[in-house]
Write an enzyme that holds these catalytic residues in place. Structure first.
Site, PDB file in Angstrom:
ATOM      1  N   SER A   1       0.820  -1.216   0.000  1.00 51.98           N
ATOM      2  CA  SER A   1       0.000   0.000   0.000  1.00 51.98           C
ATOM      3  C   SER A   1       0.856   1.269   0.000  1.00 51.98           C
ATOM      4  O   SER A   1       1.996   1.278   0.472  1.00 51.98           O
ATOM      5  CB  SER A   1      -0.899   0.034   1.237  1.00 51.98           C
ATOM      6  OG  SER A   1      -1.674  -1.122   1.314  1.00 51.98           O
TER       7      SER A   1
HETATM    8  N1  SAH Z   1      -0.274  -4.935   4.025  1.00 48.16           N
HETATM    9  C1  SAH Z   1       0.343  -5.418   2.814  1.00 48.16           C
HETATM   10  C2  SAH Z   1      -0.558  -5.196   1.642  1.00 48.16           C
HETATM   11  C3  SAH Z   1      -0.569  -6.371   0.740  1.00 48.16           C
HETATM   12  S1  SAH Z   1      -1.854  -6.420  -0.457  1.00 48.16           S
HETATM   13  C4  SAH Z   1       1.714  -4.812   2.649  1.00 48.16           C
HETATM   14  O1  SAH Z   1       2.038  -3.934   3.441  1.00 48.16           O
HETATM   15  O2  SAH Z   1       2.456  -5.235   1.773  1.00 48.16           O
HETATM   16  C5  SAH Z   1      -3.057  -7.445   0.323  1.00 48.16           C
HETATM   17  C6  SAH Z   1      -2.622  -8.829   0.722  1.00 48.16           C
HETATM   18  O3  SAH Z   1      -3.785  -9.496   1.196  1.00 48.16           O
HETATM   19  C7  SAH Z   1      -2.058  -9.691  -0.403  1.00 48.16           C
HETATM   20  O4  SAH Z   1      -0.817 -10.179  -0.045  1.00 48.16           O
HETATM   21  C8  SAH Z   1      -3.091 -10.809  -0.547  1.00 48.16           C
HETATM   22  O5  SAH Z   1      -2.522 -12.055  -0.907  1.00 48.16           O
HETATM   23  C9  SAH Z   1      -3.696 -10.858   0.840  1.00 48.16           C
HETATM   24  N2  SAH Z   1      -5.025 -11.460   0.919  1.00 48.16           N
HETATM   25  C10 SAH Z   1      -6.079 -11.318   0.065  1.00 48.16           C
HETATM   26  N3  SAH Z   1      -7.140 -12.016   0.486  1.00 48.16           N
HETATM   27  C11 SAH Z   1      -6.766 -12.637   1.637  1.00 48.16           C
HETATM   28  C12 SAH Z   1      -7.421 -13.515   2.557  1.00 48.16           C
HETATM   29  N4  SAH Z   1      -8.681 -13.919   2.382  1.00 48.16           N
HETATM   30  N5  SAH Z   1      -6.713 -13.960   3.623  1.00 48.16           N
HETATM   31  C13 SAH Z   1      -5.433 -13.573   3.830  1.00 48.16           C
HETATM   32  N6  SAH Z   1      -4.765 -12.746   3.002  1.00 48.16           N
HETATM   33  C14 SAH Z   1      -5.407 -12.285   1.918  1.00 48.16           C
END
Ligand code: SAH
Length: 218
Positions: A67
């Site tokens: 993000s």
């Molecule tokens: N906070 C992260 C943002 C990553 S983007 C950072 O700082 O890098 C969102 C993430 O959520 C992705 O890695 C994706 O694989 C994960 N995600 C999506 N759906 C999910 C679920 N149902 N359970 C766990 N993780 C999930």
């Protein structure tokens, strides 16, 4: 592994980012201080590290993104607004950057990721930064992490169409959940507070997140 960074990842470059966050209205000094110290360049591929301190989202592979710093700051600030948080649940570890920020502000962070390869890399980074108060699980975050009981804070970094009921139940009374909700292109960042009786919902601002998806993958 260069924790301090040079050139485009130097302290001066990081300070400029923090200045920008302040100008955009981020006011919580605890959050600003932690983000100033946290080496975001370690959470992206080396080829992108020169862009790590721009206020922009960056790709982390597997179609996912780290993000934008402003959003990380806003979400963390909103989560901490009630005071201090001891136990935090994060859904969507991704690169682990948001996790690293939370780990320096909360007692313990429980974080869930559905893509194992991303989780493995995040685990290495958090270890390098000596952030040992993070518990990780390769799981579908729709149902949270109920075995660990109730959380003072829940932060979700991918957007479901609706707030998952399972997550609401894992929020302690007085605790708050920060979550993007809605279809692609029309998501709103929402703050849900659990009251003695029921929940209180407040819309913070429009946002763009990757979708929260069901099931786990390697
Ligand atoms: N906070 C992260 C943002 C990553 S983007 C950072 O700082 O890098 C969102 C993430 O959520 C992705 O890695 C994706 O694989 C994960 N995600 C999506 N759906 C999910 C679920 N149902 N359970 C766990 N993780 C999930």
């Amino acid at each position: 592994m260069n924790l301090a960074g040079i050139g485009m990842t130097s302290q001066r470059t990081r300070d400029r980012l923090i200045q920008r966050l302040v100008e955009q209205g981020v006011g919580d000094l605890r959050v600003l201080d932690v983000m100033r110290k946290t080496p975001r360049h370690l959470f992206v591929d080396e080829a992108l590290s020169h862009r790590a301190y721009e206020d922009t989202a960056l790709p982390i592979g597997r179609n996912q993104t780290l993000s934008q710093p402003y959003i990380v700051a806003r979400m963390t600030e909103a989560l901490l607004q009630a005071g201090t948080v001891n136990k935090v649940l994060e859904v969507g570890t991704g690169s682990g950057y948001q996790t690293a920020v939370l780990a320096q502000l909360a007692g313990r962070v429980y974080t869930l990721e559905r893509i194992r390869s991303l989780q493995d890399r995040a685990r290495q980074r958090l270890r390098q930064l000596k952030l040992y108060n993070v518990m990780m699980r390769h799981a579908d975050g729709f149902s949270g992490w109920p075995e660990e009981g109730e959380y003072d804070g829940i932060l979700v970094t991918a957007a479901p169409a609706e707030i998952p009921q399972g997550l609401l139940r894992q929020l302690a009374v007085g605790g708050r959940m920060i979550i993007p909700v809605g279809p692609d292109g029309h998501q709103l960042l929402v703050c849900v507070t659990r009251k003695e009786a029921g929940y209180n919902e407040q819309v913070l601002e429009p946002v763009r997140f990757v979708p929260l998806l069901s099931g786990i993958i390697e």
